[in-house]
Design a protein around this motif. Sequence first.
Motif, PDB file in Angstrom:
ATOM      1  N   THR A   1      10.955  23.500   8.870  1.00  0.00           N
ATOM      2  CA  THR A   1       9.712  22.993   9.452  1.00  0.00           C
ATOM      3  C   THR A   1       9.805  22.783  10.960  1.00  0.00           C
TER       4      THR A   1
ATOM      5  N   ARG B   1       6.786  27.972   5.851  1.00  0.00           N
ATOM      6  CA  ARG B   1       5.345  27.983   5.600  1.00  0.00           C
ATOM      7  C   ARG B   1       4.583  27.993   6.925  1.00  0.00           C
ATOM      8  N   ASP B   2       3.552  28.787   6.967  1.00  0.00           N
ATOM      9  CA  ASP B   2       2.698  28.892   8.144  1.00  0.00           C
ATOM     10  C   ASP B   2       2.141  27.533   8.567  1.00  0.00           C
ATOM     11  N   ARG B   3       1.766  26.724   7.605  1.00  0.00           N
ATOM     12  CA  ARG B   3       1.130  25.432   7.919  1.00  0.00           C
ATOM     13  C   ARG B   3       2.017  24.511   8.756  1.00  0.00           C
ATOM     14  N   ASP B   4       3.325  24.698   8.696  1.00  0.00           N
ATOM     15  CA  ASP B   4       4.239  23.843   9.452  1.00  0.00           C
ATOM     16  C   ASP B   4       4.362  24.253  10.913  1.00  0.00           C
TER      17      ASP B   4
ATOM     18  N   ARG C   1       1.483  25.537  12.829  1.00  0.00           N
ATOM     19  CA  ARG C   1       0.150  25.777  13.391  1.00  0.00           C
ATOM     20  C   ARG C   1      -0.279  24.764  14.442  1.00  0.00           C
TER      21      ARG C   1
ATOM     22  N   ALA D   1       3.373  28.433  16.727  1.00  0.00           N
ATOM     23  CA  ALA D   1       2.706  29.541  16.027  1.00  0.00           C
ATOM     24  C   ALA D   1       3.278  30.877  16.478  1.00  0.00           C
TER      25      ALA D   1
ATOM     26  N   HIS E   1       6.712  31.337  14.908  1.00  0.00           N
ATOM     27  CA  HIS E   1       6.581  31.667  13.487  1.00  0.00           C
ATOM     28  C   HIS E   1       6.174  33.130  13.304  1.00  0.00           C
ATOM     29  N   LEU E   2       5.244  33.598  14.114  1.00  0.00           N
ATOM     30  CA  LEU E   2       4.805  34.986  14.032  1.00  0.00           C
ATOM     31  C   LEU E   2       5.957  35.938  14.362  1.00  0.00           C
TER      32      LEU E   2
ATOM     33  N   THR F   1       8.392  35.941  11.445  1.00  0.00           N
ATOM     34  CA  THR F   1       7.833  36.652  10.295  1.00  0.00           C
ATOM     35  C   THR F   1       7.910  38.162  10.503  1.00  0.00           C
TER      36      THR F   1
END
Length: 197
Positions: free
Chosen positions: A11, A91-94, A96, A102, A105-106, A109
């Motif tokens: 996270t 998880r994306d939600r962590d 944003r 963000a 995360h991108l 991924t």
Amino acid sequence: MTDRERDRPITDIGTLKALAHPLRMKLYRGLCVAGKATASHLADQVDEAVSLVSYHLRKLAEHGLIEAAEPQRADGRERWWQPASEGITIRDRDFRDAPEKAAAHLAATRLFHDQRADLYRRYLDERATWSAEWNAAAPDSESLLRLTAAELAELREELLALARKYDEKGRSAEADGDDTEGREHVALHVYGFPFRL
């Protein structure tokens, strides 16, 4: 080692960036497959210098992604490593709540996807070296579904549970010394995402 977590949630951006390094992700994946390994074992797999691999293993350990394992030889001269959990969850939600999170995360991924695609391409290139039985068993399909977000989440959980069931079955057979003949490492990549035409 004490009881390992099933899936460790990532996270924080520091841990995500530590894992989202191309060599570190290969090393982490290699440890997940091997269960336990030394830097020299992993260096042979990734074709890098042992000193470089040792450095990156220490970075993964600093973030709690891997940990020292019990020595596998009596002399104890080699340092052994193992994953700190059975898996990781990102998880994306962590990520944003801030643009830099963000973006990290991108980027992570995309790296994970590229490495998975490379692994599959390698299988395709080497498919002729696998038996007809393995080639017939390897799924390659696409399903175009019409779902709600909740249904997609439910499908994700059911697929994860099914994959865990088969993973536990294989690991249990190997731990018991049974049924190891014909058992290979298998990568299962599942992507489910919304799209519009």
